[in-house]
Motif scaffolding. Structure first.
Motif, PDB file in Angstrom:
ATOM      1  N   ARG A  81       0.824  -1.196   0.000  1.00  0.00           N
ATOM      2  CA  ARG A  81       0.000   0.000   0.000  1.00  0.00           C
ATOM      3  C   ARG A  81       0.866   1.257   0.000  1.00  0.00           C
ATOM      4  N   ASN A  82       1.936   1.211   0.778  1.00  0.00           N
ATOM      5  CA  ASN A  82       2.860   2.345   0.855  1.00  0.00           C
ATOM      6  C   ASN A  82       3.505   2.623  -0.504  1.00  0.00           C
ATOM      7  N   LYS A  83       3.963   1.584  -1.170  1.00  0.00           N
ATOM      8  CA  LYS A  83       4.586   1.766  -2.496  1.00  0.00           C
ATOM      9  C   LYS A  83       3.579   2.329  -3.490  1.00  0.00           C
ATOM     10  N   HIS A  84       2.352   1.874  -3.397  1.00  0.00           N
ATOM     11  CA  HIS A  84       1.298   2.385  -4.278  1.00  0.00           C
ATOM     12  C   HIS A  84       1.067   3.872  -4.009  1.00  0.00           C
ATOM     13  N   GLN A  85       1.012   4.238  -2.740  1.00  0.00           N
ATOM     14  CA  GLN A  85       0.830   5.649  -2.379  1.00  0.00           C
ATOM     15  C   GLN A  85       2.006   6.493  -2.872  1.00  0.00           C
ATOM     16  N   GLN A  86       3.223   5.948  -2.792  1.00  0.00           N
ATOM     17  CA  GLN A  86       4.393   6.675  -3.290  1.00  0.00           C
ATOM     18  C   GLN A  86       4.287   6.911  -4.796  1.00  0.00           C
ATOM     19  N   LEU A  87       3.819   5.909  -5.516  1.00  0.00           N
ATOM     20  CA  LEU A  87       3.647   6.069  -6.970  1.00  0.00           C
ATOM     21  C   LEU A  87       2.616   7.148  -7.278  1.00  0.00           C
ATOM     22  N   ILE A  88       1.533   7.157  -6.530  1.00  0.00           N
ATOM     23  CA  ILE A  88       0.493   8.172  -6.737  1.00  0.00           C
ATOM     24  C   ILE A  88       1.059   9.565  -6.489  1.00  0.00           C
ATOM     25  N   VAL A  89       1.815   9.721  -5.400  1.00  0.00           N
ATOM     26  CA  VAL A  89       2.401  11.027  -5.084  1.00  0.00           C
ATOM     27  C   VAL A  89       3.399  11.437  -6.167  1.00  0.00           C
ATOM     28  N   ASP A  90       4.217  10.493  -6.617  1.00  0.00           N
ATOM     29  CA  ASP A  90       5.170  10.800  -7.695  1.00  0.00           C
ATOM     30  C   ASP A  90       4.449  11.267  -8.958  1.00  0.00           C
ATOM     31  N   ASN A  91       3.354  10.591  -9.285  1.00  0.00           N
ATOM     32  CA  ASN A  91       2.581  10.977 -10.470  1.00  0.00           C
ATOM     33  C   ASN A  91       1.965  12.365 -10.309  1.00  0.00           C
ATOM     34  N   LYS A  92       1.482  12.663  -9.103  1.00  0.00           N
ATOM     35  CA  LYS A  92       0.905  13.986  -8.853  1.00  0.00           C
ATOM     36  C   LYS A  92       1.971  15.075  -8.962  1.00  0.00           C
ATOM     37  N   ILE A  93       3.157  14.790  -8.421  1.00  0.00           N
ATOM     38  CA  ILE A  93       4.254  15.764  -8.503  1.00  0.00           C
ATOM     39  C   ILE A  93       4.632  15.996  -9.963  1.00  0.00           C
ATOM     40  N   SER A  94       4.752  14.915 -10.724  1.00  0.00           N
ATOM     41  CA  SER A  94       5.101  15.040 -12.147  1.00  0.00           C
ATOM     42  C   SER A  94       4.048  15.842 -12.901  1.00  0.00           C
ATOM     43  N   ALA A  95       2.788  15.556 -12.635  1.00  0.00           N
ATOM     44  CA  ALA A  95       1.700  16.273 -13.317  1.00  0.00           C
ATOM     45  C   ALA A  95       1.715  17.751 -12.945  1.00  0.00           C
ATOM     46  N   LEU A  96       1.967  18.063 -11.681  1.00  0.00           N
ATOM     47  CA  LEU A  96       1.993  19.457 -11.242  1.00  0.00           C
ATOM     48  C   LEU A  96       3.157  20.209 -11.878  1.00  0.00           C
ATOM     49  N   ILE A  97       4.319  19.578 -11.930  1.00  0.00           N
ATOM     50  CA  ILE A  97       5.478  20.209 -12.567  1.00  0.00           C
ATOM     51  C   ILE A  97       5.221  20.423 -14.050  1.00  0.00           C
ATOM     52  N   LYS A  98       4.628  19.431 -14.692  1.00  0.00           N
ATOM     53  CA  LYS A  98       4.296  19.552 -16.116  1.00  0.00           C
ATOM     54  C   LYS A  98       3.315  20.708 -16.339  1.00  0.00           C
ATOM     55  N   LYS A  99       2.340  20.816 -15.472  1.00  0.00           N
ATOM     56  CA  LYS A  99       1.352  21.885 -15.564  1.00  0.00           C
ATOM     57  C   LYS A  99       2.005  23.248 -15.350  1.00  0.00           C
TER      58      LYS A  99
END
Length: 172
Positions: A81-99
């Protein structure tokens, strides 16, 4: 066996439940525990069997192994669950930086068009100014704060992962 000892508590159940199992009344159990009455032979046999089960170390070992296996499975699930949450956070960070990068690019283009292009019609200037205002508002929508929150969450998840792995190693 000492009669003063609370047998129902030792067995981890109420007097009512113990009475049901031994097929006697609750008052008989209560009086037996204080030493004022004895139990029928068949009830005493059941009680002695129950007490021997508690004292049997083999069953305790089996129980510990079962608990250990449950703990290990729980920790593995938490790690996943922790690794999944880390992936979600990484994706959100990437999307925010891209935006943010897209917003900054739009700002640069609009600024160039407003400052460098001669003889722009007034209606196009109004459109460009409107777009510029919207773009500036997007940047002002606390992207930096959101990014900071996500980075903190990522660090907390990484720390939690280390703790879970350490706990899992100690269980094995």
């Amino acid at each position: 066996m000492k009669k003063k000892q609370n047998i129902s508590a030792l067995l981890g159940m109420s007097q009512e439940n113990l009475a049901l199992i031994l097929q006697v009344s609750r008052s008989q159990i209560a009086m037996y525990e204080v030493g004022k009455r004895s139990l029928p032979v068949d009830a005493l046999e059941k009680l002695s069997t129950m007490l021997s089960v508690i004292q049997n170390k083999t069953l305790d070992t089996i129980s510990k192994d079962m608990n250990s296996n449950l703990n290990i499975q729980f920790l593995k699930n938490q790690l996943q669950r922790n690794k999944h949450q880390q992936l979600i956070v990484d994706n959100k960070i990437s999307a925010l930086i891209k935006k943010q990068n897209a917003t900054n690019s739009a700002k640069k283009v609009i600024s160039y068009l407003l400052n460098e292009t001669p003889k722009i019609k007034k209606n196009k200037i109004i459109v460009l100014k409107t777009i510029e205002t919207k773009t500036q508002n997007k940047v002002a929508q606390n992207n930096a704060v959101i990014l900071l929150q996500l980075e903190i969450k990522k660090e907390v998840l990484a720390f939690e992962e280390k703790l879970l792995q350490k706990k899992l190693q100690s269980e094995n």
